[in-house]
Design a protein around this motif. Structure first.
Motif, PDB file in Angstrom:
ATOM      1  N   THR A 251      20.525  67.627-102.871  1.00  0.00           N
ATOM      2  CA  THR A 251      21.115  66.413-102.319  1.00  0.00           C
ATOM      3  C   THR A 251      22.262  66.728-101.370  1.00  0.00           C
ATOM      4  O   THR A 251      22.369  66.144-100.282  1.00  0.00           O
ATOM      5  CB  THR A 251      21.602  65.506-103.452  1.00  0.00           C
ATOM      6  N   GLY A 252      23.142  67.645-101.757  1.00  0.00           N
ATOM      7  CA  GLY A 252      24.308  67.954-100.942  1.00  0.00           C
ATOM      8  C   GLY A 252      24.016  68.747 -99.698  1.00  0.00           C
ATOM      9  O   GLY A 252      24.876  68.864 -98.814  1.00  0.00           O
ATOM     10  N   ALA A 253      22.818  69.314 -99.589  1.00  0.00           N
ATOM     11  CA  ALA A 253      22.449  70.120 -98.425  1.00  0.00           C
ATOM     12  C   ALA A 253      21.436  69.420 -97.528  1.00  0.00           C
ATOM     13  O   ALA A 253      20.986  70.004 -96.541  1.00  0.00           O
ATOM     14  CB  ALA A 253      21.891  71.475 -98.871  1.00  0.00           C
ATOM     15  N   TYR A 254      21.030  68.186 -97.889  1.00  0.00           N
ATOM     16  CA  TYR A 254      20.075  67.391 -97.098  1.00  0.00           C
ATOM     17  C   TYR A 254      18.741  68.125 -96.907  1.00  0.00           C
ATOM     18  O   TYR A 254      18.143  68.072 -95.830  1.00  0.00           O
ATOM     19  CB  TYR A 254      20.647  67.053 -95.712  1.00  0.00           C
ATOM     20  N   ARG A 255      18.253  68.770 -97.946  1.00  0.00           N
ATOM     21  CA  ARG A 255      17.011  69.523 -97.784  1.00  0.00           C
ATOM     22  C   ARG A 255      16.197  69.527 -99.065  1.00  0.00           C
ATOM     23  O   ARG A 255      16.701  69.244-100.151  1.00  0.00           O
ATOM     24  CB  ARG A 255      17.303  70.955 -97.352  1.00  0.00           C
ATOM     25  N   LEU A 256      14.903  69.880 -98.897  1.00  0.00           N
ATOM     26  CA  LEU A 256      14.017  70.138-100.017  1.00  0.00           C
ATOM     27  C   LEU A 256      13.730  71.624-100.042  1.00  0.00           C
ATOM     28  O   LEU A 256      13.232  72.200 -99.058  1.00  0.00           O
ATOM     29  CB  LEU A 256      12.711  69.351 -99.882  1.00  0.00           C
ATOM     30  N   THR A 257      14.046  72.252-101.148  1.00  0.00           N
ATOM     31  CA  THR A 257      13.853  73.695-101.314  1.00  0.00           C
ATOM     32  C   THR A 257      12.591  73.939-102.119  1.00  0.00           C
ATOM     33  O   THR A 257      12.307  73.242-103.092  1.00  0.00           O
ATOM     34  CB  THR A 257      15.080  74.303-102.005  1.00  0.00           C
ATOM     35  N   ARG A 258      11.844  74.956-101.712  1.00  0.00           N
ATOM     36  CA  ARG A 258      10.547  75.248-102.335  1.00  0.00           C
ATOM     37  C   ARG A 258      10.586  76.639-102.962  1.00  0.00           C
ATOM     38  O   ARG A 258      11.044  77.602-102.355  1.00  0.00           O
ATOM     39  CB  ARG A 258       9.457  75.164-101.271  1.00  0.00           C
ATOM     40  N   LEU A 259      10.058  76.743-104.177  1.00  0.00           N
ATOM     41  CA  LEU A 259       9.904  78.025-104.860  1.00  0.00           C
ATOM     42  C   LEU A 259       8.427  78.239-105.132  1.00  0.00           C
ATOM     43  O   LEU A 259       7.789  77.422-105.803  1.00  0.00           O
ATOM     44  CB  LEU A 259      10.689  78.050-106.179  1.00  0.00           C
TER      45      LEU A 259
ATOM     46  N   ASN B  93      17.681  69.248 -92.864  1.00  0.00           N
ATOM     47  CA  ASN B  93      18.331  68.318 -91.945  1.00  0.00           C
ATOM     48  C   ASN B  93      17.802  66.894 -92.113  1.00  0.00           C
ATOM     49  O   ASN B  93      17.549  66.189 -91.137  1.00  0.00           O
ATOM     50  CB  ASN B  93      18.159  68.784 -90.493  1.00  0.00           C
ATOM     51  N   LEU B  94      17.648  66.485 -93.364  1.00  0.00           N
ATOM     52  CA  LEU B  94      17.213  65.120 -93.634  1.00  0.00           C
ATOM     53  C   LEU B  94      18.291  64.126 -93.203  1.00  0.00           C
ATOM     54  O   LEU B  94      19.486  64.459 -93.183  1.00  0.00           O
ATOM     55  CB  LEU B  94      16.891  64.959 -95.120  1.00  0.00           C
TER      56      LEU B  94
ATOM     57  N   ALA C 260      19.261  58.344-101.070  1.00  0.00           N
ATOM     58  CA  ALA C 260      20.220  57.473-101.765  1.00  0.00           C
ATOM     59  C   ALA C 260      21.238  56.852-100.821  1.00  0.00           C
ATOM     60  O   ALA C 260      21.847  55.833-101.142  1.00  0.00           O
ATOM     61  CB  ALA C 260      20.934  58.257-102.857  1.00  0.00           C
ATOM     62  N   GLY C 261      21.415  57.447 -99.659  1.00  0.00           N
ATOM     63  CA  GLY C 261      22.336  56.904 -98.670  1.00  0.00           C
ATOM     64  C   GLY C 261      22.218  57.702 -97.393  1.00  0.00           C
ATOM     65  O   GLY C 261      21.742  58.838 -97.392  1.00  0.00           O
ATOM     66  N   PRO C 262      22.622  57.118 -96.267  1.00  0.00           N
ATOM     67  CA  PRO C 262      22.555  57.834 -94.989  1.00  0.00           C
ATOM     68  C   PRO C 262      23.659  58.874 -94.878  1.00  0.00           C
ATOM     69  O   PRO C 262      24.699  58.775 -95.536  1.00  0.00           O
ATOM     70  CB  PRO C 262      22.746  56.716 -93.959  1.00  0.00           C
ATOM     71  N   ARG C 263      23.436  59.866 -94.046  1.00  0.00           N
ATOM     72  CA  ARG C 263      24.477  60.847 -93.773  1.00  0.00           C
ATOM     73  C   ARG C 263      25.661  60.160 -93.101  1.00  0.00           C
ATOM     74  O   ARG C 263      25.506  59.205 -92.340  1.00  0.00           O
ATOM     75  CB  ARG C 263      23.933  61.961 -92.883  1.00  0.00           C
ATOM     76  N   GLN C 264      26.858  60.687 -93.399  1.00  0.00           N
ATOM     77  CA  GLN C 264      28.075  60.130 -92.825  1.00  0.00           C
ATOM     78  C   GLN C 264      28.925  61.269 -92.279  1.00  0.00           C
ATOM     79  O   GLN C 264      29.082  62.313 -92.925  1.00  0.00           O
ATOM     80  CB  GLN C 264      28.848  59.332 -93.874  1.00  0.00           C
ATOM     81  N   ALA C 265      29.467  61.056 -91.086  1.00  0.00           N
ATOM     82  CA  ALA C 265      30.190  62.118 -90.377  1.00  0.00           C
ATOM     83  C   ALA C 265      31.324  62.723 -91.210  1.00  0.00           C
ATOM     84  O   ALA C 265      31.489  63.952 -91.228  1.00  0.00           O
ATOM     85  CB  ALA C 265      30.715  61.586 -89.047  1.00  0.00           C
ATOM     86  N   PRO C 266      32.140  61.932 -91.924  1.00  0.00           N
ATOM     87  CA  PRO C 266      33.218  62.556 -92.700  1.00  0.00           C
ATOM     88  C   PRO C 266      32.707  63.514 -93.770  1.00  0.00           C
ATOM     89  O   PRO C 266      33.307  64.569 -94.003  1.00  0.00           O
ATOM     90  CB  PRO C 266      33.934  61.352 -93.329  1.00  0.00           C
ATOM     91  N   LEU C 267      31.598  63.167 -94.420  1.00  0.00           N
ATOM     92  CA  LEU C 267      31.049  64.053 -95.442  1.00  0.00           C
ATOM     93  C   LEU C 267      30.441  65.297 -94.816  1.00  0.00           C
ATOM     94  O   LEU C 267      30.530  66.396 -95.377  1.00  0.00           O
ATOM     95  CB  LEU C 267      30.007  63.309 -96.283  1.00  0.00           C
ATOM     96  N   ASP C 268      29.820  65.149 -93.656  1.00  0.00           N
ATOM     97  CA  ASP C 268      29.293  66.320 -92.964  1.00  0.00           C
ATOM     98  C   ASP C 268      30.423  67.272 -92.595  1.00  0.00           C
ATOM     99  O   ASP C 268      30.303  68.495 -92.724  1.00  0.00           O
ATOM    100  CB  ASP C 268      28.526  65.899 -91.708  1.00  0.00           C
TER     101      ASP C 268
END
Length: 340
Positions: free
Chosen positions: A205-213, A229-230, A250-258
């Motif tokens: 969630t915090g990296a905006y990605r889906l990781t695959r193993l 880069n979701l 759950a929510g859109p990306r926001q510049a301050p969090l980025d």
């Protein structure tokens, strides 16, 4: 070949189904076409979504249920943020629900069900913030824990600090200790297996990605990225019958969090201490995406001012999408638009 992307399209207007409880964080559909979810007071609810909606209680975890998985025999895996990984045998299949379930009443079971604790600790430490789970055909369970630093009540603190203490586990079908397959995940969340079970996908969630193993084949043991880069925070995952992996944002990306992602850790912690008392409300945007096995975006559905905030789960079933939320007091159902 670069996986294809598609421009966002409108998410059809959702129909709300009240539950008599708050926070249906994850939604799944059982073998009879009924929606199953859990709410913040610990109840596991079953919803008959067609016609006059009917809600019945089938179990109570005694904690805070999050991710769910329906097993082939009808039992449920439940990730409980307070109690760990559980397995539930629902109360009698056609019970009318207990008086406090929000259902239409009727005779039947007690609505308590049988609750078994499968994992409540790892390597001697309590399992906290168990988030989502999926099961393979042979009974192997893959499940995530979002953080070792923060619990559910302070999920935003983990996202702001980027503790990267999330983990992905594997539990073999005949018991034993869970294995840590991946650690250092940035808020590990939704978990799903590919259609052929050759790999497992976990949302960071915090990296905006889906990781695959990769679990089998020449790449077994190798970790890579299915999609990155979701446009928002990926939460729970589900797999449709056509192999599409559905992602709730759950929510859109926001510049301050980025920006905060790249700030020194002392700054991130200071910002979290400052905003923690403010009870920040999520933006009124509902967005879900359907990702193909190659990482291509097949569906990107978005609706502003949807009247349904913080979509944390999505499940595709018979031409419809069922939505869940950590904050709302009901689930939502909308039409699944055909691909253009």
């Amino acid at each position: 070949m670069t996986p294809r992307r598609t421009a966002p399209r409108p998410l059809p207007s959702p129909r709300r189904i009240p539950l008599g409880g708050r926070g249906p964080e994850d939604v799944v559909v059982d073998h009879e076409g009924r929606v199953v979810t859990g709410v913040e007071d610990g109840r596991i609810l079953r919803v008959h979504p067609h016609g006059p909606a009917r809600v019945e209680q089938i179990a109570r975890t005694g904690g805070r249920p999050l991710g769910l998985e329906v097993l082939p025999d009808g039992r449920l895996l439940v990730c409980d943020a307070e109690r760990g990984l559980l397995r539930i045998t629902p109360d009698s299949p056609d019970s009318g629900g207990s008086p406090d379930s929000g259902g239409s009443g009727g005779s039947g079971g007690s609505g308590e069900g049988k609750v078994e604790v499968l994992v409540d600790s790892v390597a001697g430490a309590p399992l906290r913030f168990c988030s989502n789970a999926t099961a393979a055909a042979d009974g192997t369970v893959y499940f995530s824990a979002s953080s070792t630093r923060y619990g559910l009540q302070d999920w935003l603190g983990d996202l702001m600090e980027h503790t990267a203490t999330g983990r992905l586990f594997r539990l073999r079908p005949h018991g034993g200790a869970p294995e840590v397959l991946l650690d250092g995940l940035d808020f590990a969340n939704g978990v799903v297996l590919s259609e052929d079970e050759s790999c497992v996908v976990v949302a960071e969630t915090g990296a905006y990605r889906l990781t695959r193993l990769w679990l089998s084949g020449p790449r077994a043991g190798h970790r890579d990225t299915l999609i990155e880069n979701l446009p928002g925070f990926p939460d729970n995952l589900s797999r449709a019958t056509d192999g599409t992996i559905w992602v709730a944002l759950a929510g859109p990306r926001q510049a301050p969090l980025d920006w905060l992602r790249h700030a020194p850790v002392q700054v991130r912690r200071a910002v979290w201490r400052a905003v923690r008392p403010l009870h920040i409300r999520p933006l009124p945007v509902a967005r879900v995406m359907g990702i193909g096995p190659d990482g291509g975006v097949h569906h990107d559905l978005r609706r502003r001012k949807a009247g349904y905030r913080m979509v944390t789960s999505v499940y595709a079933h018979e031409g419809a999408l069922v939505l869940g939320s950590l904050l709302e007091d009901g689930i939502a159902v909308c039409e699944l638009p055909e691909l253009s």
